[in-house]
Design a protein around this motif. Structure first.
Motif, PDB file in Angstrom:
ATOM      1  N   ALA A  85       0.856  -1.184   0.000  1.00 15.02           N
ATOM      2  CA  ALA A  85       0.000   0.000   0.000  1.00 15.02           C
ATOM      3  C   ALA A  85       0.889   1.230   0.000  1.00 15.02           C
ATOM      4  O   ALA A  85       2.065   1.177   0.388  1.00 15.02           O
ATOM      5  CB  ALA A  85      -0.926   0.011   1.216  1.00 15.02           C
ATOM      6  N   VAL A  86       0.323   2.360  -0.413  1.00 20.73           N
ATOM      7  CA  VAL A  86       1.087   3.609  -0.422  1.00 20.73           C
ATOM      8  C   VAL A  86       0.160   4.763  -0.049  1.00 20.73           C
ATOM      9  O   VAL A  86      -1.009   4.787  -0.435  1.00 20.73           O
ATOM     10  CB  VAL A  86       1.752   3.854  -1.800  1.00 20.73           C
ATOM     11  N   ASP A  87       0.672   5.686   0.723  1.00 14.70           N
ATOM     12  CA  ASP A  87      -0.051   6.904   1.121  1.00 14.70           C
ATOM     13  C   ASP A  87       0.875   8.086   0.847  1.00 14.70           C
ATOM     14  O   ASP A  87       1.488   8.641   1.759  1.00 14.70           O
ATOM     15  CB  ASP A  87      -0.432   6.837   2.603  1.00 14.70           C
ATOM     16  N   PRO A  88       1.006   8.494  -0.422  1.00 14.19           N
ATOM     17  CA  PRO A  88       2.032   9.476  -0.794  1.00 14.19           C
ATOM     18  C   PRO A  88       1.768  10.895  -0.301  1.00 14.19           C
ATOM     19  O   PRO A  88       2.697  11.701  -0.243  1.00 14.19           O
ATOM     20  CB  PRO A  88       2.027   9.424  -2.322  1.00 14.19           C
ATOM     21  N   THR A  89       0.534  11.209   0.081  1.00 10.33           N
ATOM     22  CA  THR A  89       0.215  12.571   0.544  1.00 10.33           C
ATOM     23  C   THR A  89      -0.099  12.614   2.025  1.00 10.33           C
ATOM     24  O   THR A  89      -0.572  13.634   2.531  1.00 10.33           O
ATOM     25  CB  THR A  89      -0.987  13.130  -0.244  1.00 10.33           C
ATOM     26  N   ALA A  90       0.151  11.528   2.732  1.00 18.63           N
ATOM     27  CA  ALA A  90      -0.150  11.457   4.173  1.00 18.63           C
ATOM     28  C   ALA A  90      -1.627  11.726   4.441  1.00 18.63           C
ATOM     29  O   ALA A  90      -1.991  12.385   5.416  1.00 18.63           O
ATOM     30  CB  ALA A  90       0.736  12.413   4.965  1.00 18.63           C
ATOM     31  N   ALA A  91      -2.477  11.189   3.591  1.00 15.93           N
ATOM     32  CA  ALA A  91      -3.919  11.324   3.809  1.00 15.93           C
ATOM     33  C   ALA A  91      -4.370  10.495   5.007  1.00 15.93           C
ATOM     34  O   ALA A  91      -5.372  10.818   5.651  1.00 15.93           O
ATOM     35  CB  ALA A  91      -4.679  10.884   2.559  1.00 15.93           C
ATOM     36  N   HIS A  92      -3.642   9.424   5.313  1.00 16.02           N
ATOM     37  CA  HIS A  92      -4.031   8.520   6.397  1.00 16.02           C
ATOM     38  C   HIS A  92      -2.950   8.382   7.463  1.00 16.02           C
ATOM     39  O   HIS A  92      -3.248   7.962   8.585  1.00 16.02           O
ATOM     40  CB  HIS A  92      -4.355   7.135   5.833  1.00 16.02           C
ATOM     41  N   CYS A  93      -1.722   8.703   7.142  1.00 15.23           N
ATOM     42  CA  CYS A  93      -0.580   8.529   8.046  1.00 15.23           C
ATOM     43  C   CYS A  93      -0.080   9.881   8.540  1.00 15.23           C
ATOM     44  O   CYS A  93      -0.377  10.919   7.961  1.00 15.23           O
ATOM     45  CB  CYS A  93       0.557   7.802   7.334  1.00 15.23           C
ATOM     46  N   GLU A  94       0.720   9.841   9.615  1.00 17.03           N
ATOM     47  CA  GLU A  94       1.336  11.093  10.072  1.00 17.03           C
ATOM     48  C   GLU A  94       2.250  11.675   9.008  1.00 17.03           C
ATOM     49  O   GLU A  94       2.340  12.896   8.860  1.00 17.03           O
ATOM     50  CB  GLU A  94       2.138  10.856  11.360  1.00 17.03           C
TER      51      GLU A  94
END
Length: 321
Positions: A98-107
């Protein structure tokens, strides 16, 4: 979750995001910091798998410093695309989870991937064997033909930003800087890793010793680009020159050709790419040397690496200039 190291603690929202990527019933039972990276925090996460009572490992990559965060969307998107592409090739790379490149879900902007066996090897023993393996692996990477090309390569230095090491021959460095003032030579584009070097290659060293080594994985695909094979070769050459001595930079280029790779035909064109990469290191010697010392190469002080860089630039200019 059990913390192997206080620094390994995964931040709450990132932990929740990772947990949502797991299979039903799985849970994170351990987190461990992976050392050696420069631009990102790396953690190995051990996942308990209740169906078989075993565990599996994932790797979490997060960009946390302000400079990296600014570039994270591009870097992580490119890495995710590269890992997806490479599943259809023989290049040993992690699998994208998985990837969250804009920190939509992660710090912080993050990417979750499978863990690969093996370890980085930066010492002198077995170097000749590893150089041959690195060359063959890079040829295989350059043979990848993506359906959609990644963005064109970006030069990492300019003639005006080069930092001449203390005590270096000013005339030699001035001549080297003049080389990269010229337009880039024409080239046939290839799929580039763009940071292919010993710190991003995992090895398994078999009981038979260094001669039995094999590559188990190539990591850090965030800078994937389209450009000349010479540029990837130049980058690995500079790293080898600084890690093991200037002569190894030229030896890697020779090993790449022996492995079937094609480099620029003219010496002046080869010089351009080799010098361009070497001069880029002049701006970040301190940052490059630190993880090498942390990995056990304590003799590679900033000053020692500067001296090797100076010697390598001199050899390039003497040999190809």
């Amino acid at each position: 979750m059990t913390n192997h190291d206080e620094a390994a603690v995964v931040r709450p929202s990132t932990l929740a995001w990772v947990s949502r990527q797991l299979e039903a019933g799985e849970r994170i039972v351990r987190a461990e910091v992976l050392h050696g990276g420069i631009t990102a925090e790396m953690r190995r996460l051990t996942i308990e798998t209740p169906l078989d009572g075993g565990t599996r490992d994932l790797v979490l990559r997060s960009f946390v410093d302000p400079f990296s965060v600014r570039h994270a969307e591009d870097w992580l998107s490119r890495e995710a695309d590269a890992l997806t592409l490479l599943t259809r090739t023989g290049v040993p790379a992690p699998g994208l989870v998985a990837v969250d490149p804009t920190a939509a879900h992660c710090e912080y902007p993050s990417l979750l991937m499978t863990h690969m066996a093996g370890r980085t090897v930066l010492d002198e023993e077995g170097l000749e064997t590893r150089v041959s393996l690195l060359a063959r692996q890079l040829v295989a990477i350059h043979e990848v033909r993506p359906t959609e090309r990644p963005r064109d390569y970006v030069a990492l230095t300019t003639a005006d930003t080069v930092v001449v090491p203390k005590g270096a021959d000013a005339a030699v460095w001035a001549a080297a800087i003049d080389v990269i003032r010229k337009p880039a030579p024409p080239y046939e584009g290839r799929f580039l890793h763009r940071d292919f070097q010993p710190g991003n290659v995992l090895f398994e060293v078999r009981p038979s010793g260094p001669a039995g080594a094999r590559i188990t994985g190539v990591v850090d695909w965030a800078a994937t680009s389209w450009g000349p094979a010479d540029l990837d070769v130049a980058h690995c050459s500079t790293n080898l020159a600084l890690l093991h001595g200037p002569a190894w930079g030229l030896r890697f280029a020779q090993a790449y050709e022996r492995a079937g790779g094609m480099l620029a035909a003219a010496a002046s064109e080869r010089l351009y790419w080799l010098v361009r990469d070497a001069l880029a290191f002049s701006e970040e010697v301190r940052w490059v040397a630190q993880p090498w010392r942390e990995a056990g190469r304590t003799e590679l002080t900033t000053r020692a690496v500067e001296e090797r860089l100076d010697a390598y630039v001199t050899i390039l200019m003497d040999t190809l200039g």
